[in-house]
Design a protein around this motif. Sequence first.
Motif, mmCIF file in Angstrom:
data_model
loop_
_atom_site.group_PDB
_atom_site.id
_atom_site.type_symbol
_atom_site.label_atom_id
_atom_site.label_comp_id
_atom_site.label_asym_id
_atom_site.label_seq_id
_atom_site.Cartn_x
_atom_site.Cartn_y
_atom_site.Cartn_z
ATOM 1 N N ARG A 149 0.833 -1.193 0.000
ATOM 2 C CA ARG A 149 0.000 0.000 0.000
ATOM 3 C C ARG A 149 0.872 1.250 0.000
ATOM 4 O O ARG A 149 1.872 1.323 0.726
ATOM 5 N N ILE A 150 0.472 2.218 -0.792
ATOM 6 C CA ILE A 150 1.171 3.497 -0.806
ATOM 7 C C ILE A 150 0.140 4.620 -0.670
ATOM 8 O O ILE A 150 -1.018 4.474 -1.076
ATOM 9 N N LYS A 151 0.584 5.703 -0.061
ATOM 10 C CA LYS A 151 -0.259 6.877 0.124
ATOM 11 C C LYS A 151 0.124 7.912 -0.933
ATOM 12 O O LYS A 151 1.311 8.244 -1.074
ATOM 13 N N ILE A 152 -0.871 8.415 -1.634
ATOM 14 C CA ILE A 152 -0.605 9.234 -2.812
ATOM 15 C C ILE A 152 -1.206 10.622 -2.674
ATOM 16 O O ILE A 152 -2.378 10.782 -2.338
ATOM 17 N N GLU A 153 -0.375 11.617 -2.900
ATOM 18 C CA GLU A 153 -0.792 13.009 -2.952
ATOM 19 C C GLU A 153 -0.986 13.401 -4.418
ATOM 20 O O GLU A 153 -0.141 13.108 -5.265
ATOM 21 N N VAL A 154 -2.092 14.067 -4.733
ATOM 22 C CA VAL A 154 -2.385 14.508 -6.097
ATOM 23 C C VAL A 154 -2.397 16.036 -6.132
ATOM 24 O O VAL A 154 -3.054 16.677 -5.313
ATOM 25 N N LYS A 155 -1.665 16.606 -7.067
ATOM 26 C CA LYS A 155 -1.668 18.052 -7.275
ATOM 27 C C LYS A 155 -2.088 18.336 -8.712
ATOM 28 O O LYS A 155 -1.482 17.814 -9.650
ATOM 29 N N GLY A 156 -3.137 19.110 -8.876
ATOM 30 C CA GLY A 156 -3.622 19.468 -10.197
ATOM 31 C C GLY A 156 -3.432 20.940 -10.471
ATOM 32 O O GLY A 156 -3.551 21.775 -9.573
ATOM 33 N N ALA B 123 3.736 8.583 -2.624
ATOM 34 C CA ALA B 123 3.984 8.959 -4.011
ATOM 35 C C ALA B 123 3.300 10.284 -4.289
ATOM 36 O O ALA B 123 2.389 10.701 -3.559
ATOM 37 N N LEU B 124 3.740 10.928 -5.340
ATOM 38 C CA LEU B 124 3.175 12.200 -5.761
ATOM 39 C C LEU B 124 2.765 12.095 -7.224
ATOM 40 O O LEU B 124 3.531 11.592 -8.060
ATOM 41 N N ILE B 125 1.559 12.536 -7.528
ATOM 42 C CA ILE B 125 1.103 12.643 -8.913
ATOM 43 C C ILE B 125 0.782 14.106 -9.191
ATOM 44 O O ILE B 125 -0.047 14.705 -8.499
ATOM 45 N N ILE B 126 1.455 14.680 -10.175
ATOM 46 C CA ILE B 126 1.179 16.050 -10.604
ATOM 47 C C ILE B 126 0.465 15.973 -11.946
ATOM 48 O O ILE B 126 0.967 15.372 -12.898
ATOM 49 N N VAL B 127 -0.727 16.558 -12.002
ATOM 50 C CA VAL B 127 -1.486 16.617 -13.252
ATOM 51 C C VAL B 127 -1.477 18.075 -13.717
ATOM 52 O O VAL B 127 -2.152 18.922 -13.135
ATOM 53 N N SER B 128 -0.681 18.372 -14.740
ATOM 54 C CA SER B 128 -0.556 19.741 -15.235
ATOM 55 C C SER B 128 -1.322 19.916 -16.542
ATOM 56 O O SER B 128 -1.849 18.952 -17.115
ATOM 57 N N SER B 129 -1.378 21.161 -17.013
ATOM 58 C CA SER B 129 -2.030 21.510 -18.294
ATOM 59 C C SER B 129 -3.498 21.109 -18.334
ATOM 60 O O SER B 129 -4.015 20.733 -19.387
ATOM 61 N N ILE B 130 -4.180 21.183 -17.190
ATOM 62 C CA ILE B 130 -5.636 20.961 -17.178
ATOM 63 C C ILE B 130 -6.310 22.180 -17.804
ATOM 64 O O ILE B 130 -5.949 23.322 -17.520
ATOM 65 N N ARG B 131 -7.264 21.943 -18.690
ATOM 66 C CA ARG B 131 -7.972 23.033 -19.344
ATOM 67 C C ARG B 131 -9.365 23.201 -18.735
ATOM 68 O O ARG B 131 -10.068 22.203 -18.504
ATOM 69 N N LEU B 132 -9.735 24.442 -18.496
ATOM 70 C CA LEU B 132 -11.022 24.757 -17.874
ATOM 71 C C LEU B 132 -12.025 25.247 -18.913
ATOM 72 O O LEU B 132 -11.666 25.981 -19.839
ATOM 73 N N ALA B 133 -13.260 24.823 -18.746
ATOM 74 C CA ALA B 133 -14.366 25.355 -19.542
ATOM 75 C C ALA B 133 -15.442 25.806 -18.570
ATOM 76 O O ALA B 133 -15.616 25.213 -17.497
ATOM 77 N N GLU B 134 -16.155 26.882 -18.946
ATOM 78 C CA GLU B 134 -17.196 27.422 -18.073
ATOM 79 C C GLU B 134 -18.486 27.592 -18.862
ATOM 80 O O GLU B 134 -18.491 28.095 -19.997
ATOM 81 N N TRP C 71 8.638 8.920 -3.757
ATOM 82 C CA TRP C 71 9.081 10.307 -3.783
ATOM 83 C C TRP C 71 9.722 10.717 -2.468
ATOM 84 O O TRP C 71 9.199 10.458 -1.389
ATOM 85 N N ASP C 72 10.898 11.369 -2.542
ATOM 86 C CA ASP C 72 11.593 11.875 -1.358
ATOM 87 C C ASP C 72 11.411 13.381 -1.297
ATOM 88 O O ASP C 72 12.035 14.128 -2.046
ATOM 89 N N VAL C 73 10.529 13.824 -0.405
ATOM 90 C CA VAL C 73 10.209 15.245 -0.312
ATOM 91 C C VAL C 73 11.443 16.067 0.027
ATOM 92 O O VAL C 73 11.553 17.237 -0.361
#
Length: 386
Positions: free
Chosen positions: A297-304, A331-342, A360-362
């Motif tokens: 098991r791993i604990k995952i941080e997500v950044k968008g 672990a760390l997951i970075i999700v970049s280049s997300i596009r927004l619509a309104e 990941w080693d902080v």
Amino acid sequence: MAKRIAGDCGSISEGGIVHDTLERICELQPEYSPDNTPAMQERGRLVRSDLKTAIEGLRTPLAEALGSFGSDFLVEASDGIGRKTELPWVRFCSRNMSPNPTEGFYCVTHFSTDGSAVHVTVGCGSSRFHKGSSVPLPDHELNAQTDWARRVVIAEFGTVAPFDDPADFGAKRPLPISFQRATAISHRVPYSNIRATDFGELFDQAARRLRSIYAAQATGRDLTDADQRELEIAATLSPLSRYPGRQGYGLSAPARKAVERRAMDVASQFLRSKGYAVRDTSASSPFDFEATLSGKRIKIEVKGTTSDVAGDILMTANEVALHRSEKGNTALIIVSSIRLAEHSGVYSGSGGNVEWLLGWDVDEWLHEPTAFRVMRPRIAKSLPPS
């Protein structure tokens, strides 16, 4: 023959654009002196008065070309402060997005130092918002900013043409050379073609490309996640203060929520594609997912982020403490280049590029404090020890 400029929405009237003025400035360029000679006095008058007034005469169509960013249309001109500059200029932009020539992006007209051409360009200032304030851009960051702007224009228009000429104005002195480096896209009009060129139409096209850059900046695509968050924190702590070039363009709470939802969806799909069983823990824990594979098991941080740049992120003290105390199991997951619509006030996210940092080693990343909780002594003494 001059390059033919394909119109985006038809030609706009040249209004007060005077070809004689442009030609005469070019003719005076070879007589450049840092001193206020008669030739430089004439050049300064043409740049700061005649040409500036002519572009101000195009305020209505150019503001329209800038779309929602044209409501605070600004025109400025300079031939040097004190001593005269090699490269006099006239710029137009949104005051909000570029309150002064050192910040933000803007359309700017330059002249070759030998008088051989007029250059209609879109470029940027030499500083930007970073870590809570405006800082000068080192060469590599300035190159990154102009490269980013070109990519935005290409994504919107399919090409940088007709603004695909080299940004070489013949500058020899440090500050004018920095103007060249800060140019993202450029169209060169040779002296012999000035009268054959519709500068009104050319400015219109430059304004539309600037609008695409402003629209990308409005969702923070040029700022890292940490810079975006710091901008929001600064605005919250000092709501009456002005933060250079970006007023009103931090992500709203609904927009931020849409980014976070999209990042979680993308990260979940990514983990499942890797064979992990995924449990969402974001509501109750200082991490977003617990993922299990082969009994581990791993604990995952997500950044968008909407940013096209994923160089640094903002983390809470609890998040940093978790990654330190359970190093090797996070672990760390970075999700970049997300596009927004309104639509009707409702935001949705799409796209997203995944960066997966397993084990990941902080502590291998650099840490800088963004804000501190500062408490009165009597309150701090009454709190239980942490």
